[in-house]
Design an enzyme around this catalytic site. Structure first.
Site, PDB file in Angstrom:
ATOM      1  N   TYR A  48       0.840  -1.208   0.000  1.00  0.00           N
ATOM      2  CA  TYR A  48       0.000   0.000   0.000  1.00  0.00           C
ATOM      3  C   TYR A  48       0.878   1.263   0.000  1.00  0.00           C
ATOM      4  O   TYR A  48       0.365   2.371  -0.109  1.00  0.00           O
ATOM      5  CB  TYR A  48      -0.943   0.039   1.212  1.00  0.00           C
ATOM      6  CG  TYR A  48      -1.968  -1.076   1.281  1.00  0.00           C
ATOM      7  CD1 TYR A  48      -2.100  -2.016   0.253  1.00  0.00           C
ATOM      8  CD2 TYR A  48      -2.805  -1.204   2.378  1.00  0.00           C
ATOM      9  CE1 TYR A  48      -3.033  -3.041   0.333  1.00  0.00           C
ATOM     10  CE2 TYR A  48      -3.745  -2.226   2.463  1.00  0.00           C
ATOM     11  CZ  TYR A  48      -3.847  -3.143   1.440  1.00  0.00           C
ATOM     12  OH  TYR A  48      -4.776  -4.157   1.533  1.00  0.00           O
ATOM     13  N   LEU A 185     -17.632  -3.555   1.648  1.00  0.00           N
ATOM     14  CA  LEU A 185     -18.663  -2.709   1.028  1.00  0.00           C
ATOM     15  C   LEU A 185     -18.551  -2.768  -0.490  1.00  0.00           C
ATOM     16  O   LEU A 185     -18.959  -1.837  -1.199  1.00  0.00           O
ATOM     17  CB  LEU A 185     -18.510  -1.263   1.535  1.00  0.00           C
ATOM     18  CG  LEU A 185     -18.687  -1.108   3.056  1.00  0.00           C
ATOM     19  CD1 LEU A 185     -18.360   0.324   3.504  1.00  0.00           C
ATOM     20  CD2 LEU A 185     -20.101  -1.487   3.475  1.00  0.00           C
ATOM     21  N   ASN A 237     -19.706   3.741  10.306  1.00  0.00           N
ATOM     22  CA  ASN A 237     -19.159   2.380  10.309  1.00  0.00           C
ATOM     23  C   ASN A 237     -18.937   1.872  11.737  1.00  0.00           C
ATOM     24  O   ASN A 237     -19.193   0.707  12.039  1.00  0.00           O
ATOM     25  CB  ASN A 237     -17.878   2.320   9.474  1.00  0.00           C
ATOM     26  CG  ASN A 237     -18.163   2.614   7.998  1.00  0.00           C
ATOM     27  OD1 ASN A 237     -19.333   2.653   7.579  1.00  0.00           O
ATOM     28  ND2 ASN A 237     -17.122   2.838   7.209  1.00  0.00           N
TER      29      ASN A 237
HETATM   30  N1  LIG Z   1      -5.721  -8.544   1.228  1.00  0.00           N
HETATM   31  C1  LIG Z   1      -6.089  -7.973   0.106  1.00  0.00           C
HETATM   32  O1  LIG Z   1      -5.686  -8.385  -0.988  1.00  0.00           O
HETATM   33  C2  LIG Z   1      -7.006  -6.791   0.153  1.00  0.00           C
HETATM   34  C3  LIG Z   1      -7.635  -6.359  -1.028  1.00  0.00           C
HETATM   35  C4  LIG Z   1      -8.468  -5.257  -0.958  1.00  0.00           C
HETATM   36  C5  LIG Z   1      -8.681  -4.620   0.256  1.00  0.00           C
HETATM   37  N2  LIG Z   1      -8.056  -5.058   1.385  1.00  0.00           N
HETATM   38  C6  LIG Z   1      -8.284  -4.384   2.691  1.00  0.00           C
HETATM   39  O2  LIG Z   1      -9.673  -4.219   2.884  1.00  0.00           O
HETATM   40  C7  LIG Z   1      -9.952  -2.837   3.108  1.00  0.00           C
HETATM   41  C8  LIG Z   1     -11.336  -2.497   2.592  1.00  0.00           C
HETATM   42  O3  LIG Z   1     -11.422  -2.707   1.206  1.00  0.00           O
HETATM   43  P1  LIG Z   1     -11.608  -1.528   0.166  1.00  0.00           P
HETATM   44  O4  LIG Z   1     -11.034  -0.306   0.768  1.00  0.00           O
HETATM   45  O5  LIG Z   1     -11.031  -1.925  -1.120  1.00  0.00           O
HETATM   46  O6  LIG Z   1     -13.165  -1.455  -0.063  1.00  0.00           O
HETATM   47  P2  LIG Z   1     -14.450  -1.251   0.875  1.00  0.00           P
HETATM   48  O7  LIG Z   1     -14.061  -0.934   2.271  1.00  0.00           O
HETATM   49  O8  LIG Z   1     -15.368  -2.384   0.587  1.00  0.00           O
HETATM   50  O9  LIG Z   1     -15.110   0.016   0.185  1.00  0.00           O
HETATM   51  C9  LIG Z   1     -14.579   1.291   0.273  1.00  0.00           C
HETATM   52  C10 LIG Z   1     -15.590   2.215  -0.372  1.00  0.00           C
HETATM   53  O10 LIG Z   1     -16.780   2.241   0.431  1.00  0.00           O
HETATM   54  C11 LIG Z   1     -17.148   3.585   0.685  1.00  0.00           C
HETATM   55  N3  LIG Z   1     -17.708   3.643   2.046  1.00  0.00           N
HETATM   56  C12 LIG Z   1     -17.065   3.424   3.225  1.00  0.00           C
HETATM   57  N4  LIG Z   1     -17.915   3.542   4.257  1.00  0.00           N
HETATM   58  C13 LIG Z   1     -19.124   3.829   3.727  1.00  0.00           C
HETATM   59  C14 LIG Z   1     -20.412   4.062   4.267  1.00  0.00           C
HETATM   60  N5  LIG Z   1     -20.626   4.038   5.594  1.00  0.00           N
HETATM   61  N6  LIG Z   1     -21.429   4.336   3.414  1.00  0.00           N
HETATM   62  C15 LIG Z   1     -21.238   4.364   2.067  1.00  0.00           C
HETATM   63  N7  LIG Z   1     -20.044   4.154   1.496  1.00  0.00           N
HETATM   64  C16 LIG Z   1     -18.998   3.889   2.304  1.00  0.00           C
HETATM   65  C17 LIG Z   1     -15.903   4.403   0.548  1.00  0.00           C
HETATM   66  O11 LIG Z   1     -16.183   5.688   0.069  1.00  0.00           O
HETATM   67  P3  LIG Z   1     -16.038   7.022   1.002  1.00  0.00           P
HETATM   68  O12 LIG Z   1     -14.578   7.308   1.116  1.00  0.00           O
HETATM   69  O13 LIG Z   1     -16.797   8.033   0.236  1.00  0.00           O
HETATM   70  O14 LIG Z   1     -16.673   6.691   2.317  1.00  0.00           O
HETATM   71  C18 LIG Z   1     -15.123   3.628  -0.510  1.00  0.00           C
HETATM   72  O15 LIG Z   1     -15.511   4.042  -1.817  1.00  0.00           O
HETATM   73  C19 LIG Z   1      -8.824  -2.120   2.363  1.00  0.00           C
HETATM   74  O16 LIG Z   1      -8.687  -0.765   2.729  1.00  0.00           O
HETATM   75  C20 LIG Z   1      -7.661  -2.985   2.768  1.00  0.00           C
HETATM   76  O17 LIG Z   1      -7.247  -2.696   4.086  1.00  0.00           O
HETATM   77  C21 LIG Z   1      -7.232  -6.138   1.347  1.00  0.00           C
END
Ligand SMILES: NC(=O)c1ccc[n+]([C@@H]2O[C@H](COP(=O)([O-])OP(=O)(O)OC[C@H]3O[C@@H](n4cnc5c(N)ncnc54)[C@H](OP(=O)(O)O)[C@@H]3O)[C@@H](O)[C@H]2O)c1
Length: 282
Positions: A48, A185, A237
């Site tokens: 990251y 999400l 959240n």
């Molecule tokens: N191990 C792996 O390979 C891997 C892969 C992907 C992710 N991850 C981990 O998982 C974490 C989460 O995944 P992600 O960041 O890709 O996706 P996510 O958390 O599923 O989605 C993030 C999105 O959701 C929105 N969001 C967040 N809270 C919200 C709410 N209360 N209401 C409406 N929209 C909301 C955010 O927009 P806003 O900013 O507008 O709120 C952003 O666009 C990552 O940050 C990382 O730490 C790990």
């Protein structure tokens, strides 16, 4: 906070803050807000490119280090035994920490069984409090188990109502492995938040569909760390700890047709070998 207990007794907060695709500048701006809201569990990775900024924010907030649960992840090009030993120390240096709470092998490619040995040694040396695997399908997880002296305490995989991971969870449960879910999400997919079972539960509890997705995952016994740059969403959240879905609502969400966002390829895709050096924090 709801905490789950890992198989080695370490407690992990069920809800954290993910910093995937956040630049160091974004981490410097938004992680202090997330900490002020109450998040103490942070999920980062070598890949990251923001570990330095994560470490700075944790040190600067004045809250004792031991109140945090910090996860980072190692990348396949560092999986040789010696390379992995070095990568663990360099990652700790970037974070400016003596230990992390959880260290994962980020991707299931390359010399991951050798890397596992290095992680086990880091665990014994107190450099990490728990170890696990990210994105490992069952057969590769088993390969690690075949050489392991320590069973992985955590498996991090895609997990959301369209990818409930029930089969993997059933297999991992007897091993005492806690599931962590990424894309809880749907990575911002608004269609996920329009699925009727999710919308109905949200209406019934006076919460948002996003909160229902997070609460569902936690009630299934999984850890999640949604990413957001929006302080309103951070508070929203965290508030998923304050309501409970009924058995009927859980069953309705469990019945949502499965359509994962990402299929982990068997062979390493090109991006695995194309990552810039991790000391180039972005
Ligand atoms: N191990 C792996 O390979 C891997 C892969 C992907 C992710 N991850 C981990 O998982 C974490 C989460 O995944 P992600 O960041 O890709 O996706 P996510 O958390 O599923 O989605 C993030 C999105 O959701 C929105 N969001 C967040 N809270 C919200 C709410 N209360 N209401 C409406 N929209 C909301 C955010 O927009 P806003 O900013 O507008 O709120 C952003 O666009 C990552 O940050 C990382 O730490 C790990």
């Amino acid at each position: 906070m709801i905490n789950f207990k890992l198989s080695n007794g370490v407690e992990i907060p069920a809800l954290g803050y993910g910093v995937f695709q956040m630049s160091s500048a974004e981490v410097r701006e938004h992680l202090p807000q997330a900490i002020a809201c109450g998040f103490r569990h942070i999920d980062t990775a070598n890949g990251y490119y923001n570990e330095v900024a994560v470490g700075e924010a944790v040190r600067a907030c004045g809250i004792p280090r031991e109140e945090f649960f910090i996860t980072t992840k190692l990348w396949p090009r560092d999986y040789g035994y010696e390379d992995c030993r070095r990568a663990i120390d360099v990652s700790l240096e970037r974070l400016g920490m003596d230990y992390v709470d959880l260290m994962l092998l980020h991707q299931p490619y390359g010399a991951y069984t050798e890397a596992w040995r290095s992680l086990e040694e880091a665990l014994a040396a107190g450099k990490v409090r728990a170890i696990g695997l990210s994105n490992f399908p069952r057969h590769k997880f088993q390969e690690v188990m075949d050489v392991a002296t320590v069973t992985p305490q955590v498996a991090q995989v895609e997990l959301n109502p369209r990818c409930n991971q029930h089969a993997l969870k059933e297999w991992l449960e007897p091993l005492g492995v806690v599931l962590e879910g990424w894309y809880p999400l749907g990575h911002g997919d608004t269609e996920l938040l329009e699925i009727p079972a999710i919308v109905q539960a949200a209406k019934a509890h006076g919460v948002t569909p996003a909160q229902v997705c997070l609460r569902w995952a936690i009630q299934e016994g999984n850890v999640v760390f949604p990413k957001t740059l929006n302080p309103e969403h951070m508070r929203e959240n965290l508030a998923v700890l304050d309501f409970e879905l009924t058995a009927e609502e859980m069953a309705a969400i469990d019945a949502i047709p499965q359509a994962p966002y990402y299929a982990v390829p068997e062979e390493a895709p090109a991006f695995i070998n194309e990552m810039p050096p991790f000391d180039q924090q972005m």
